[in-house]
Design a protein around this motif. Structure first.
Motif, short mmCIF file in Angstrom:
data_model
loop_
_atom_site.label_atom_id
_atom_site.label_comp_id
_atom_site.label_asym_id
_atom_site.label_seq_id
_atom_site.Cartn_x
_atom_site.Cartn_y
_atom_site.Cartn_z
N LEU A 36 0.84 -1.20 0.00
CA LEU A 36 0.00 0.00 0.00
C LEU A 36 0.87 1.25 0.00
CD1 LEU A 36 -3.08 0.77 0.30
CD2 LEU A 36 -2.58 1.07 2.72
N VAL A 37 0.56 2.19 -0.89
CA VAL A 37 1.29 3.45 -0.97
C VAL A 37 0.30 4.60 -0.94
CG1 VAL A 37 2.82 4.89 -2.39
CG2 VAL A 37 3.15 2.42 -2.32
N THR A 38 0.64 5.66 -0.20
CA THR A 38 -0.23 6.83 -0.08
C THR A 38 0.40 8.04 -0.78
OG1 THR A 38 0.75 7.68 1.95
CG2 THR A 38 -0.96 5.98 2.19
N TYR A 39 -0.38 9.07 -0.95
CA TYR A 39 0.14 10.31 -1.53
C TYR A 39 1.29 10.85 -0.68
CZ TYR A 39 -4.27 10.53 -4.21
OH TYR A 39 -5.33 10.27 -5.04
N GLU A 40 1.16 10.71 0.63
CA GLU A 40 2.18 11.22 1.55
C GLU A 40 3.53 10.52 1.34
OE1 GLU A 40 -1.47 12.54 2.33
OE2 GLU A 40 -1.02 10.40 2.62
N ASP A 41 3.49 9.20 1.06
CA ASP A 41 4.73 8.47 0.79
C ASP A 41 5.43 9.04 -0.43
OD1 ASP A 41 4.23 6.72 2.89
OD2 ASP A 41 3.08 5.37 1.62
N ILE A 42 4.65 9.38 -1.44
CA ILE A 42 5.22 9.94 -2.67
C ILE A 42 5.76 11.34 -2.43
CG2 ILE A 42 4.69 10.61 -5.05
CD1 ILE A 42 2.52 8.40 -5.00
N ASP A 43 5.01 12.16 -1.70
CA ASP A 43 5.48 13.53 -1.41
C ASP A 43 6.77 13.51 -0.60
OD1 ASP A 43 3.41 14.83 -2.72
OD2 ASP A 43 2.11 14.86 -0.95
#
Length: 329
Positions: A186-193
């Motif tokens: 699972l990956v979130t927008y926050e991980d990408i930012d």
């Protein structure tokens, strides 16, 4: 004779060490010859789910409210957030931003994630997690990595290729064990930012549990750090390594004899590889397993522990002494 026994003792000592193994086709003889190895981008893996995590629209700080039970689909979670009442945990602004703004940004973050992941390549290695022995002195051990028939079939051109054994220090401290699971990472927008490497690395090191028989370890590197890039589309990224980390080479049971001779001659002639043990393999007559035989060069003579009379009629009379080009371990 003393040198022979010293060499044998060195092989016996392998039982105290762990090893990594790379099953490869005939073309990958360049790994041995040039001391370089490919890190593969996701697009070239045989598993279509590689580097394809579940990108959720849910803010990471909201995940613990419902994901701890893992009983709701993302669609159901979205509905819960959109219909949530204002509470101490979720403000009206946060609910509004989740239901509208975050949905609108999904495509943007999906493209950004794909761009990040395309910058990395993976080296896949097989690791048995147990002591590794000289295969020529073991009758049969199912935990012996070179007994993995599926790995030979999948990655060594149906047993026509070879398996290269590396010392446990190969890419020291960079190897990570693959996790086998039924759920995609699972990956979130926050991980990408945040470019959260720990959360991003789980993408590279998680596979469906149907692959568990591969007991895979991985090394992940940025492709831009490759020592050499070749191929028509410049898509083959090669990283150098020290040949001293190669411990042995084992030829497949269907390997062409000319290919076996080529590899053996390469090991014998390269001063950086004269420590590498060389094995051939054959199909066991009775069991679903392989037999391994060692070939080595000492005092200008070739020694082997392969069956001397294997190709002779079993009724033939056995000579009283061994031929001069053989040595019974």
């Amino acid at each position: 004779m003393q040198e022979i026994w010293c060499t044998l003792f060195k092989f016996l000592e392998w039982g105290n060490e762990l090893s990594f193994f790379k099953f490869v086709s005939e073309e990958r003889i360049d790994i041995i010859r040039k001391g370089c190895i490919r890190f593969t981008p996701a697009s070239d893996f045989n598993d279509p789910f590689e580097f394809k995590p579940h990108l959720t629209k849910i803010n990471r700080k909201f995940l613990p409210y419902h994901l701890d039970s893992l009983t709701l689909s993302e669609h159901e979670l979205i509905a819960k957030y959109e219909n949530a009442t204002v509470s101490e945990e979720l403000s009206e602004r946060e609910i509004s931003e989740y239901s509208a703004e975050r949905n609108f940004k999904y495509t943007k973050y999906k493209n950004e994630l794909n761009k990040i992941l395309s910058d990395y390549g993976v080296l896949s290695l097989f690791h048995n997690g147990a002591e590794t022995y000289n295969p020529s002195i073991i009758i049969h051990d199912e935990n012996e990595p070179r007994q993995n028939i599926l790995m030979w079939s999948y990655y060594a051109n149906n047993h026509k290729g070879m398996v290269i054994e590396f010392h446990n220090s190969f890419f020291f401290n960079e190897t990570r064990q693959v996790t086998y699971d039924n759920d995609r990472p699972l990956v979130t927008y926050e991980d990408i930012d945040d470019r959260n490497e720990e959360n991003l690395f789980q993408i590279f090191n998680t596979k469906k549990n149907v692959w568990h028989n591969e007991s895979e370890f991985r090394v992940v590197k940025r492709l831009e750090d490759a020592d050499r890039v070749i191929g028509d589309n410049l898509d083959i990224h090669l990283f150098n390594f020290n040949k001293k980390y190669i411990k042995s080479v084992t030829m497949g049971c269907k390997a062409d004899p000319k290919f076996c001779d080529e590899v053996y001659q390469l090991l014998k002639d390269d001063p950086e590889l004269n420590h590498v043990a060389f094995f051939t393999s054959q199909i066991h007559e009775e069991k679903f397993c392989l037999k391994f035989f060692q070939k080595s060069q000492m005092y200008g003579r070739t020694f082997t522990n392969a069956p001397i009379f294997e190709d002779m009629d079993v009724t033939s009379k056995i000579p009283q002494q061994l031929p001069p080009d053989s040595f019974d371990f």
